[in-house]
Design a protein around this motif. Structure first.
Motif, mmCIF file in Angstrom:
data_model
loop_
_atom_site.group_PDB
_atom_site.id
_atom_site.type_symbol
_atom_site.label_atom_id
_atom_site.label_comp_id
_atom_site.label_asym_id
_atom_site.label_seq_id
_atom_site.Cartn_x
_atom_site.Cartn_y
_atom_site.Cartn_z
ATOM 1 N N GLU A 129 0.831 -1.204 0.000
ATOM 2 C CA GLU A 129 0.000 0.000 0.000
ATOM 3 C C GLU A 129 0.867 1.257 0.000
ATOM 4 O O GLU A 129 0.613 2.198 -0.767
ATOM 5 C CB GLU A 129 -0.927 0.013 1.217
ATOM 6 C CG GLU A 129 -1.820 1.250 1.267
ATOM 7 C CD GLU A 129 -2.677 1.334 2.518
ATOM 8 O OE1 GLU A 129 -3.785 1.881 2.415
ATOM 9 O OE2 GLU A 129 -2.226 0.870 3.583
ATOM 10 N N ASN A 130 1.903 1.293 0.819
ATOM 11 C CA ASN A 130 2.790 2.458 0.882
ATOM 12 C C ASN A 130 3.513 2.686 -0.439
ATOM 13 O O ASN A 130 3.691 3.830 -0.872
ATOM 14 C CB ASN A 130 3.778 2.337 2.043
ATOM 15 C CG ASN A 130 3.102 2.536 3.392
ATOM 16 O OD1 ASN A 130 2.108 3.253 3.496
ATOM 17 N ND2 ASN A 130 3.630 1.887 4.411
ATOM 18 N N SER A 135 3.949 5.839 -5.410
ATOM 19 C CA SER A 135 3.910 5.886 -6.879
ATOM 20 C C SER A 135 2.848 6.857 -7.369
ATOM 21 O O SER A 135 3.082 7.624 -8.318
ATOM 22 C CB SER A 135 3.642 4.503 -7.457
ATOM 23 O OG SER A 135 4.731 3.642 -7.209
ATOM 24 N N LEU A 136 1.666 6.864 -6.746
ATOM 25 C CA LEU A 136 0.610 7.796 -7.143
ATOM 26 C C LEU A 136 1.032 9.241 -6.881
ATOM 27 O O LEU A 136 0.810 10.125 -7.720
ATOM 28 C CB LEU A 136 -0.707 7.463 -6.422
ATOM 29 C CG LEU A 136 -1.424 6.202 -6.904
ATOM 30 C CD1 LEU A 136 -2.542 5.822 -5.952
ATOM 31 C CD2 LEU A 136 -1.954 6.388 -8.316
ATOM 32 N N GLU A 138 4.049 10.424 -6.801
ATOM 33 C CA GLU A 138 5.088 10.786 -7.787
ATOM 34 C C GLU A 138 4.460 11.210 -9.113
ATOM 35 O O GLU A 138 5.022 12.006 -9.846
ATOM 36 C CB GLU A 138 6.052 9.620 -8.007
ATOM 37 C CG GLU A 138 7.027 9.393 -6.868
ATOM 38 C CD GLU A 138 7.871 8.129 -7.047
ATOM 39 O OE1 GLU A 138 7.840 7.518 -8.139
ATOM 40 O OE2 GLU A 138 8.544 7.750 -6.073
ATOM 41 N N LYS A 139 3.281 10.672 -9.397
ATOM 42 C CA LYS A 139 2.574 11.024 -10.635
ATOM 43 C C LYS A 139 1.698 12.261 -10.438
ATOM 44 O O LYS A 139 0.968 12.665 -11.342
ATOM 45 C CB LYS A 139 1.701 9.853 -11.095
ATOM 46 C CG LYS A 139 2.489 8.623 -11.487
ATOM 47 C CD LYS A 139 1.538 7.471 -11.797
ATOM 48 C CE LYS A 139 2.297 6.205 -12.019
ATOM 49 N NZ LYS A 139 2.457 5.838 -13.397
ATOM 50 N N GLY A 140 1.723 12.824 -9.222
ATOM 51 C CA GLY A 140 0.923 13.999 -8.934
ATOM 52 C C GLY A 140 -0.539 13.698 -8.671
ATOM 53 O O GLY A 140 -1.396 14.571 -8.809
ATOM 54 N N ILE A 141 -0.838 12.463 -8.287
ATOM 55 C CA ILE A 141 -2.224 12.035 -8.049
ATOM 56 C C ILE A 141 -2.443 11.872 -6.545
ATOM 57 O O ILE A 141 -1.619 11.270 -5.847
ATOM 58 C CB ILE A 141 -2.516 10.704 -8.781
ATOM 59 C CG1 ILE A 141 -2.333 10.896 -10.294
ATOM 60 C CG2 ILE A 141 -3.904 10.186 -8.445
ATOM 61 C CD1 ILE A 141 -2.358 9.607 -11.067
ATOM 62 N N ASP A 142 -3.572 12.395 -6.068
ATOM 63 C CA ASP A 142 -3.946 12.222 -4.660
ATOM 64 C C ASP A 142 -4.401 10.766 -4.474
ATOM 65 O O ASP A 142 -5.410 10.346 -5.060
ATOM 66 C CB ASP A 142 -5.079 13.189 -4.303
ATOM 67 C CG ASP A 142 -5.598 12.996 -2.881
ATOM 68 O OD1 ASP A 142 -5.020 12.201 -2.113
ATOM 69 O OD2 ASP A 142 -6.601 13.652 -2.538
ATOM 70 N N PRO A 143 -3.662 9.982 -3.649
ATOM 71 C CA PRO A 143 -4.004 8.556 -3.479
ATOM 72 C C PRO A 143 -5.429 8.324 -2.972
ATOM 73 O O PRO A 143 -6.112 7.414 -3.448
ATOM 74 C CB PRO A 143 -2.989 8.045 -2.455
ATOM 75 C CG PRO A 143 -1.863 9.021 -2.507
ATOM 76 C CD PRO A 143 -2.456 10.337 -2.896
#
Length: 159
Positions: A129-130, A135-136, A138-143
């Motif tokens: 999960e971490n 990774s999310l 780093e892509k600029g996405i709010d997990p």
């Protein structure tokens, strides 16, 4: 005092004389009559018969309580039967208590191993999960938003 003692003895005698139907026991212990009949086939219970009707006494009720407790604790029916049978064979209960200690210790070891396995699995899942969160991000996405979007999509697909 003598009168109170007599009443206690009479109450015990009445409890010991009480008979139960399979339905009464099933309802009391929240199990099915079929489960009770299954325990009979495993020689864990041996009710009397009144014609074709099974009649259970206080001893059968106590044995059923032991069976259900043993199952709840994860003991095999074989272990439970050995324990119950030892009561009949050894009125001092020495062997019965030693047997209980033996199977209890074995069950504790099994549960401790299962607990260790579950803790390892949880640790691995948290690591995964971490890694996904990192990774999310780093892509600029709010997990959390990504998870909410997936949940909403899944709900829409099942509707």
């Amino acid at each position: 005092v003598a009168m109170v003692t007599h009443r206690i003895q009479q109450t015990r005698k009445n409890m010991n004389d009480k008979l139960y139907s399979i339905t009464e026991l099933a309802e009391e212990f929240d199990i099915t009559p079929r489960a009770i009949r299954f325990y009979e086939t495993k020689n864990l219970l041996a009710p009397q018969r009144a014609g074709a009707t099974r009649v259970y006494n206080y001893r059968d009720r106590a044995r059923l309580m032991l069976v259900l407790r043993g199952k709840r604790l994860g003991f095999s029916l074989e272990d439970i039967k050995e324990y119950i049978d030892l009561y009949d064979a050894d009125r001092s209960r020495t062997e019965q208590l030693a047997h209980l200690m033996l199977v209890g210790r074995r069950r504790i070891e099994e549960l401790e191993q299962q607990l260790e396995d579950v803790q390892t699995t949880l640790q691995e899942l948290r690591t995964i999960e971490n890694e996904a969160i990192d990774s999310l991000r780093e892509k600029g996405i709010d997990p959390e938003k990504a998870v909410a979007d997936i949940k909403a999509k899944l709900v829409a697909e099942t509707a």
